[in-house]
Enzyme design. Structure first.
Site, PDB file in Angstrom:
ATOM      1  N   ASP A 379       0.864  -1.175   0.000  1.00 57.20           N
ATOM      2  CA  ASP A 379       0.000   0.000   0.000  1.00 57.20           C
ATOM      3  C   ASP A 379       0.906   1.233   0.000  1.00 57.20           C
ATOM      4  OD1 ASP A 379      -1.697   2.118   0.556  1.00 57.20           O
ATOM      5  OD2 ASP A 379      -2.826   1.064   2.114  1.00 57.20           O
ATOM      6  N   HIS A 380       0.897   1.956  -1.122  1.00 57.28           N
ATOM      7  CA  HIS A 380       1.841   3.070  -1.275  1.00 57.28           C
ATOM      8  C   HIS A 380       1.531   4.242  -0.353  1.00 57.28           C
ATOM      9  CE1 HIS A 380       5.294   4.659  -3.155  1.00 57.28           C
ATOM     10  NE2 HIS A 380       5.065   4.229  -4.384  1.00 57.28           N
ATOM     11  N   ARG A 381       0.391   4.224   0.328  1.00 56.54           N
ATOM     12  CA  ARG A 381       0.107   5.284   1.295  1.00 56.54           C
ATOM     13  C   ARG A 381       1.044   5.210   2.490  1.00 56.54           C
ATOM     14  NH1 ARG A 381      -6.067   4.296   2.606  1.00 56.54           N
ATOM     15  NH2 ARG A 381      -5.215   2.172   2.610  1.00 56.54           N
TER      16      ARG A 381
END
Length: 406
Positions: A379-381
């Site tokens: 999850d690139h967040r």
């Protein structure tokens, strides 16, 4: 006075639930322990049993509608009681009724016979209902003639393909001669669909893939198998070894073991690894709790217990949710490589392909080595590319020299 049937709390953080299917209808006679409805949470589907013997009356809850925990959904009238509309339950009566059914419900335990004298496990009843099979035609081989899963499946194999089916209690698939058969989602399939759709919508996925040599891992598994046999532990599998290695290196990569929570990152103190499994065509993810604190024998025993509970449908929602990292291994099905969807709110999932001999360069020569594909979805967040790459580098080193960590 009649006994309330209340929507039970089957998980610590559960506030609402949904009745996925009623197993009884208004006026039916039930015995204490009979399955009366299925409850769905955001983690699993559980079967709820009757808290008393009598007639089901005043069914209030509709399927598919969220209901608060503790809400009365029906009443059971004892023999001789007048079937009148009950008043709103007193707090004391509600508490008493809730206590009887508030514990997590085991889905494959032996239950008392129904009013007809039939004895069958909830799993056997579900399979029979889904296939339109009359349980009165099945010979039970369990204790006191109880019908189990194997008895139902044996009867289904012997049933002629053209035999008429009683589908009154099961969803009827719509059939179109030109477009094929339309099969409604099962309750578990709806949960999986909702969660993974949410993940795709909200989590910006990115993927890193590594080809890792498995020679040392294979050799270690052979030695561990002999050791486990001596100490009477189950034979270790590649999935368990990967979980053990991942649990150790996740200590050094806390962001890979983290979860997205609003506009913040939740760093977990414990490493709880979910293992994706298949059950009757549905996806379930039992969780190895505190995997970072287990040795190989303990993890192998726990994995075997979860797999057995998954097959028998005895796992509770607490055993199917709350993981911090997930492993999905499809290598045993001949899959070379794949990308997996993150199980929200987790920040990453590891997809494992099959191990196959491939030509690789070693010391200036081309040699065959057993290689497997590992793909990390992140999850690139909360996870950056470099952090994911460092995790994959340590995973490679650990699997190519696993004794360093074990």
């Amino acid at each position: 006075m009649p006994i309330e049937v209340i929507l039970p709390k089957v998980d610590m953080d559960m506030e609402t639930g949904t009745i996925e299917a009623w197993h009884v209808k208004e006026g039916d006679q039930v015995r204490q322990g009979d399955t009366i409805f299925e409850i769905g949470t955001n983690k699993a589907v559980m079967e709820v049993e009757a808290p008393a013997t009598g007639a089901i009356r005043n069914i209030r809850a509709e399927t598919g509608v969220p209901i608060s925990v503790g809400t009365p959904v029906a009443w059971i009238y004892l023999d001789g009681e007048a079937a009148t509309a009950p008043s709103e339950p007193a707090a004391a009566a509600a508490t008493e009724s809730l206590a009887r059914i508030d514990a997590p419900i085991a889905q494959a335990i032996a239950i008392p016979p129904t009013a007809s004298g039939l004895r069958a496990t909830p799993l056997a009843r579900r399979i029979a209902r889904q296939n339109g099979l009359d349980l009165n035609t099945v010979a039970g081989t369990g204790p006191r003639g109880r019908i189990g899963e194997a008895d139902v499946k044996r009867q289904l194999q012997q049933r002629p393909c053209c035999a008429p089916q009683d589908t009154a209690s099961a969803p009827v698939p719509a059939v179109n001669a030109s477009q094929g058969r339309l099969q409604p989602f099962s309750a578990i399939r709806r949960i999986v669909a909702n969660r993974l759709s949410e993940s795709v919508r909200t989590a910006p996925h990115f993927y890193l893939t590594s080809e890792i040599e498995m020679s040392a891992a294979r050799e270690l598994l052979g030695r561990l198998a002999r050791r486990h046999e001596r100490i009477e532990a189950p034979k270790p599998s590649l999935t368990v070894l990967i979980a053990r290695v991942a649990a150790r290196i996740l200590r050094d990569h806390p962001v890979i073991n983290a979860s997205a929570e609003g506009e913040a990152t939740r760093f977990h103190e414990r490493i709880d690894i979910g293992i994706a499994m298949e059950r009757d065509g549905d996806l379930v993810v039992p969780v190895l709790r505190d995997a970072g604190g287990m040795d190989m024998p303990a993890m192998t025993r726990e994995f075997a217990r979860l797999r057995e509970g998954m097959a028998k449908r005895t796992l509770t929602p607490a055993e199917l949710g709350g993981g911090t990292f997930t492993i999905s291994n499809l290598g045993m099905y001949g899959v070379d490589s794949f990308t997996a969807i993150i199980n929200p709110p987790q920040g990453a999932i590891l997809a494992v392909g099959r191990t196959v001999d491939k030509p690789v360069g070693r010391d200036g020569e081309i040699v065959l080595r057993p290689m497997a594909s590992f793909t990390l979805s992140s999850d690139h967040r909360i996870v950056d590319g470099v952090a994911a790459a460092r995790f994959m580098a340590d995973l490679r080193e650990a699997l190519e020299s696993p004794e360093i960590l074990l």
